[in-house]
Each structure stands twice: as C-alpha cells, then as structure tokens.
Motif scaffolding. Structure first.
Motif, PDB file in Angstrom:
ATOM      1  N   ASP A 198       3.284 -41.214 -24.768  1.00 22.72           N
ATOM      2  CA  ASP A 198       2.847 -40.520 -23.235  1.00 22.72           C
ATOM      3  C   ASP A 198       1.546 -41.005 -22.622  1.00 22.72           C
ATOM      4  O   ASP A 198       1.215 -41.016 -21.185  1.00 22.72           O
ATOM      5  CB  ASP A 198       2.618 -38.941 -23.067  1.00 22.72           C
ATOM      6  N   LYS A 199       0.515 -41.562 -23.769  1.00 18.64           N
ATOM      7  CA  LYS A 199      -0.726 -41.746 -23.230  1.00 18.64           C
ATOM      8  C   LYS A 199      -1.337 -43.453 -23.748  1.00 18.64           C
ATOM      9  O   LYS A 199      -0.487 -43.787 -24.944  1.00 18.64           O
ATOM     10  CB  LYS A 199      -2.055 -40.805 -23.671  1.00 18.64           C
ATOM     11  N   LEU A 200      -2.127 -44.171 -23.024  1.00 17.36           N
ATOM     12  CA  LEU A 200      -2.436 -45.007 -22.515  1.00 17.36           C
ATOM     13  C   LEU A 200      -3.598 -45.008 -24.522  1.00 17.36           C
ATOM     14  O   LEU A 200      -4.225 -44.406 -23.624  1.00 17.36           O
ATOM     15  CB  LEU A 200      -2.908 -46.220 -21.467  1.00 17.36           C
ATOM     16  N   MET A 201      -3.438 -46.066 -24.679  1.00 15.93           N
ATOM     17  CA  MET A 201      -4.818 -45.865 -25.842  1.00 15.93           C
ATOM     18  C   MET A 201      -6.053 -46.362 -25.517  1.00 15.93           C
ATOM     19  O   MET A 201      -6.930 -46.119 -25.775  1.00 15.93           O
ATOM     20  CB  MET A 201      -4.239 -46.368 -27.615  1.00 15.93           C
ATOM     21  N   PHE A 202      -6.170 -47.503 -24.801  1.00 10.74           N
ATOM     22  CA  PHE A 202      -7.182 -48.412 -23.901  1.00 10.74           C
ATOM     23  C   PHE A 202      -6.486 -48.583 -22.342  1.00 10.74           C
ATOM     24  O   PHE A 202      -6.145 -48.949 -22.369  1.00 10.74           O
ATOM     25  CB  PHE A 202      -7.381 -49.704 -24.545  1.00 10.74           C
TER      26      PHE A 202
END
Length: 260
Positions: A231-235
């Motif tokens: 769902d989300k980017l880590m960086f």
C-alpha cells in the motif's frame, strides 16, 4: 621534558580533541507492532540506526512471513529454519510460533544487531510453543557455515527452509549469499530457500535479478511464487518507478538435481 614542552603538549591535545557534543547522540531504538494471522501481536524492536539497515522492518520480511503462514505445512511445521540477514527477526519468530522444529536467526555479527535479535526473540517467548528451539547467532555471508550447521539437531545435515528477505540490494554480496545457501540448504527435494525482495532502486533492478542467474549456475532451480504490491512506499522521498518500489517479488529456490 620541560614545563614549557608539557604545556605545549596539553595545548595540542586540547586543539585536536573533539568537543563533548561533537558527535550526535545515538538514535534510540524504535518499535513496530505486527499482528500475525494466528492472532499473536509482536512488538518488534528495531535498532536506532545501523549502517547495515537493521533499523527498518522491510517489506520483504512482512510478505515472506505471510507466505510462511499460507504454506506452513510444507515450510514451517516440524522444519529446521534458517534466516539470513534477519534484522528484527519477524519471519523467524513467526516460524517458531507456527511450529518450526528449530529456528536459527542470523545477521551480520554486529553487537547491536545480534543483541536486538535476542531481545525480540526473548520478548516473543511467551507466545511460542514450550518446545520451541530458537537460536540467535552472527554470521558473515560466504564465511564458514559450520557454526550454523552445528546448531542443527543431531543427524541433520542442513536446513529445510531458508529465509532471505530484502537482501538483494547488496549486489556485491550475491555470490556470498549463493555460497551460503549451497552450504546450508538440506540436500532434499523438499528443501526450499525463499528469496523475497523489493527493487528499492528500480534503475538497478537488473542487478537485483542477477542474483538468480548465480543461483541457477550454482545448481538451484528458481521459481517466482508471489508478487505483491504494498500500500505504501518505504522510502517515499527516493527516486524511481513508484510501482516497482512498492512491489515485493518472491522466489523459491530448490536443488535442481533433486527434482522429483
């Protein structure tokens, strides 16, 4: 030495001595909460900062943990499990909870990293079966594997399941990783090495995938088993293709000459 010379030495040492606040204080540890599919909630401690990237809970570790649950009969229950580059140790701890015979949790023999793995394993003991056998140990990829193999139960020559989560960005270490897999994966048609990763630097994706060419050359069959978009980017501030940077690719390695 004269008094004048002694005074000059004191002045010189004062000039080259860093002030007390010259170096920033070490960053404190952080915690990530993860609830497993079987209901156990783990509070995972992450080192405050580490040049080996042990201060993150990586996407690959989370997805390989889910994969272990979905395939626990063949990969976990009653199996000897080894994790390389474990960091916080989420997949290893989950494997112990889900009935692995023995789990060896390893990462680079950095004092903070190894101690952090021990802290997380100890914190999860209450939700592990009483018979759980979990060992924490430092290991340098490509080095002598006898210290790891010696932790196996008697008359056992290798690990049934190997776990490698988000390690492939270390391109210079690919050969060492393959060497360690070859030396520790049980010579059985049932033995598997799970290699899960995200191309966090998409412009080097081909270099990530080069690991699997080395694995094939080393006598291992390579099969992609999963592809999951997070769902989300880590960086989020990094550059490069955002879809790739959110995608976890999962591969399974097995001995090609033992295929049934």
């Amino acid at each position: 030495m004269s008094t004048e010379e002694e005074e000059e030495d004191l002045i010189d040492s004062a000039i080259f001595q860093e002030p007390a606040d010259y170096y920033p204080p070490p960053k404190p540890a952080t915690f990530e909460s993860r609830t497993l599919q079987t209901g156990e909630t783990l509070q995972l401690r992450l080192v405050g900062h580490n040049p080996l990237w042990g201060h993150h809970l990586w996407n690959g570790a989370q997805v390989v943990t889910d994969y272990l649950y979905d395939h626990s009969e063949g990969l976990v229950r009653g199996k000897n499990v080894l994790e390389l580059g474990a960091g916080a140790g989420l997949p290893s701890i989950a494997a112990a909870i889900w009935g692995a015979k023995m789990v060896l949790v390893t990462d680079y023999p950095d004092e903070d990293l190894v101690e952090n793995m021990r802290i997380n394993v100890d914190a999860a003991k209450d939700v592990m079966p009483p018979s759980s056998n979990v060992v924490v140990q430092g290991h340098v990829w490509g080095a002598d594997t006898e210290p790891m193999l010696s932790k196996l139960p008697s008359h056992t020559c290798g690990f049934d399941t190997l776990l490698l989560a988000d390690l492939l960005f270390n391109h210079s270490q690919h050969a060492a990783l393959v060497s360690t897999i070859q030396a520790t994966l049980a010579r059985s048609s049932e033995a598997r090495a799970l290699v899960f990763f995200t191309p966090y630097t998409p412009w080097k994706f081909d270099k990530d995938l080069a690991f699997f060419d080395l694995a094939r050359e080393g006598g291992l069959q390579v099969t992609q088993v999963i592809k999951r978009v997070m769902d989300k980017l880590m960086f989020k501030d990094d550059r490069g293709d955002e879809l790739l940077r959110r995608t976890v690719f999962g591969y399974e390695l097995r001995w090609i000459d033992l295929e049934r």
